[in-house]
Design a protein around this motif. Structure first.
Motif, PDB file in Angstrom:
ATOM      1  N   ALA A   1       0.852  -1.191   0.000  1.00 33.35           N
ATOM      2  CA  ALA A   1       0.000   0.000   0.000  1.00 33.35           C
ATOM      3  C   ALA A   1       0.886   1.238   0.000  1.00 33.35           C
ATOM      4  N   PRO A   2       0.406   2.363  -0.547  1.00 33.08           N
ATOM      5  CA  PRO A   2       1.219   3.593  -0.550  1.00 33.08           C
ATOM      6  C   PRO A   2       1.698   3.992   0.846  1.00 33.08           C
ATOM      7  N   SER A   3       0.945   3.649   1.895  1.00 35.94           N
ATOM      8  CA  SER A   3       1.356   3.987   3.262  1.00 35.94           C
ATOM      9  C   SER A   3       2.604   3.227   3.696  1.00 35.94           C
ATOM     10  N   GLN A   4       2.994   2.229   2.926  1.00 34.44           N
ATOM     11  CA  GLN A   4       4.198   1.467   3.250  1.00 34.44           C
ATOM     12  C   GLN A   4       5.440   2.025   2.551  1.00 34.44           C
ATOM     13  N   THR A   5       5.277   3.112   1.844  1.00 33.85           N
ATOM     14  CA  THR A   5       6.425   3.819   1.302  1.00 33.85           C
ATOM     15  C   THR A   5       7.271   4.328   2.450  1.00 33.85           C
ATOM     16  N   SER A   6       8.537   3.898   2.494  1.00 33.88           N
ATOM     17  CA  SER A   6       9.378   4.201   3.649  1.00 33.88           C
ATOM     18  C   SER A   6      10.783   3.677   3.385  1.00 33.88           C
TER      19      SER A   6
ATOM     20  N   THR B   1      16.650  -0.233   2.989  1.00 29.06           N
ATOM     21  CA  THR B   1      15.974  -0.415   1.692  1.00 29.06           C
ATOM     22  C   THR B   1      14.970   0.714   1.544  1.00 29.06           C
ATOM     23  N   ARG B   2      15.101   1.454   0.457  1.00 28.58           N
ATOM     24  CA  ARG B   2      14.111   2.507   0.183  1.00 28.58           C
ATOM     25  C   ARG B   2      13.018   1.923  -0.691  1.00 28.58           C
ATOM     26  N   LEU B   3      11.818   1.849  -0.132  1.00 33.83           N
ATOM     27  CA  LEU B   3      10.678   1.261  -0.834  1.00 33.83           C
ATOM     28  C   LEU B   3       9.676   2.346  -1.191  1.00 33.83           C
ATOM     29  N   THR B   4       9.283   2.352  -2.461  1.00 36.22           N
ATOM     30  CA  THR B   4       8.247   3.276  -2.928  1.00 36.22           C
ATOM     31  C   THR B   4       7.084   2.468  -3.474  1.00 36.22           C
ATOM     32  N   VAL B   5       5.887   2.750  -2.983  1.00 38.95           N
ATOM     33  CA  VAL B   5       4.675   2.067  -3.457  1.00 38.95           C
ATOM     34  C   VAL B   5       3.805   3.098  -4.156  1.00 38.95           C
ATOM     35  N   THR B   6       3.538   2.837  -5.428  1.00 37.70           N
ATOM     36  CA  THR B   6       2.766   3.810  -6.231  1.00 37.70           C
ATOM     37  C   THR B   6       1.330   3.338  -6.461  1.00 37.70           C
TER      38      THR B   6
END
Lengths: 112, 114
Positions: B82-87, B109-114
Motif C-alpha cells: 500500500a502507498p502507506s508502506q512507502t518508507s 531499503t528505500r521502498l516506494t509504493v505507487t
C-alpha cells in the motif's frame, strides 16, 4: 508506554565549537539503556554512545559525552570540537527488553 | 565479516504487489528486528525475533509478515503493498546477553509504493 522526545529538529554549530543535543524520555521502569545513534547522508546507522540507567557516571567516547539526569529523564549529547564529519541526523533511543523506542531525530549542521 | 546485509537497496512496487525484503547477519546474533523510518518520526519497530522459530510484533506490524527459520536470516514480507508502506526499511541485529548490546544495522531499503 515509553516515549522519547527530541525537541530540536535542527541544530547548527560552527566547526571546532561545542554543541549539545537534547533528549528526554518518559518511562516508569528503573532498569533501561539509552543510546545515541548517528545517521549520515549515506543512511547508515552508527552507534555514537550508550548509557546504562543504573550507572551514575556519564558515558564518554572521545569527543562525545552525555549528560544523563535520571530523575529528570534527560539524556543530552555533547559534541566537543565539532568536525565537518559530524554533520548527520542524530537519534536518541531508549531500550528496555526487546524494543527500542526512538526519538524523531535532530539534524546537525556544521558550519565551516 | 559482512555484518548485516539487506537487499534490495531500492524497490518500487505498485499497490497490491507483494515482495520480500531480505536480511542476513553473520554475527550469530540471537536478536533480529525490522524498522521503518519515516520523515520526522524516527524509527518504528515492525517485528522482531529473539531466535530461530520465535517472532513477535512491534509497534507497527500491520501489513507485514516475518519468519525466522535460521539464526542468520530474517525476511520481511509485504503481502499486498500500500502507498502507506512507502518508507525506508532497516534490519538490525544484536546479542541478547545484555540489553546494552548495540544494534547492528543494515544499510536500509528505500521502498516506494505507487
Amino acid at each position: 508506554a515509553q516515549t522519547v522526545t527530541q525537541s530540536q529538529p535542527e541544530m547548527s554549530v560552527q566547526e571546532a565549537e561545542t554543541v549539545t543535543l537534547s533528549c528526554t524520555y518518559d518511562t516508569s521502569e528503573s532498569d533501561y539503556y539509552l543510546f545515541w545513534y548517528k545517521q549520515p547522508p549515506s543512511r547508515q546507522m552508527i552507534l555514537v554512545i550508550r548509557q546504562e540507567a543504573y550507572k551514575q557516571q556519564n558515558a564518554t567516547e572521545n569527543r562525545f559525552s552525555v549528560n544523563f539526569q535520571k530523575a529528570a529523564k534527560s539524556f543530552s549529547l555533547k559534541i566537543s570540537d565539532s568536525q565537518l564529519g559530524d554533520a548527520a541526523m542524530y537519534f536518541c533511543a531508549y531500550r528496555s527488553a526487546y524494543q527500542l523506542i526512538w526519538g524523531a531525530g535532530t539534524k546537525l549542521i556544521i558550519k565551516p | 565479516n559482512a555484518g548485516v546485509t539487506q537487499t534490495p537497496k531500492f524497490q518500487v512496487l505498485k499497490t497490491g504487489q507483494s515482495m520480500t525484503l531480505q536480511c542476513a547477519q553473520d554475527m550469530n546474533h540471537e536478536y533480529m528486528s525490522w524498522y521503518r523510518q519515516d520523515p520526522g518520526m524516527g524509527l518504528r519497530l515492525i517485528h522482531y525475533s529473539v531466535g530461530a522459530g520465535i517472532t513477535d510484533q512491534g509497534e507497527v506490524p500491520n501489513g507485514y509478515n516475518v519468519s525466522r527459520s535460521t539464526t542468520e536470516d530474517f525476511p520481511l514480507r509485504l503481502l499486498s503493498a500500500a502507498p502507506s508502506q512507502t518508507s525506508v526499511y532497516f534490519c538490525a541485529s544484536s546479542y541478547l546477553g545484555s540489553y546494552n548490546s548495540p544494534l547492528h544495522f543494515g544499510n536500509g531499503t528505500r521502498l516506494t509504493v505507487t
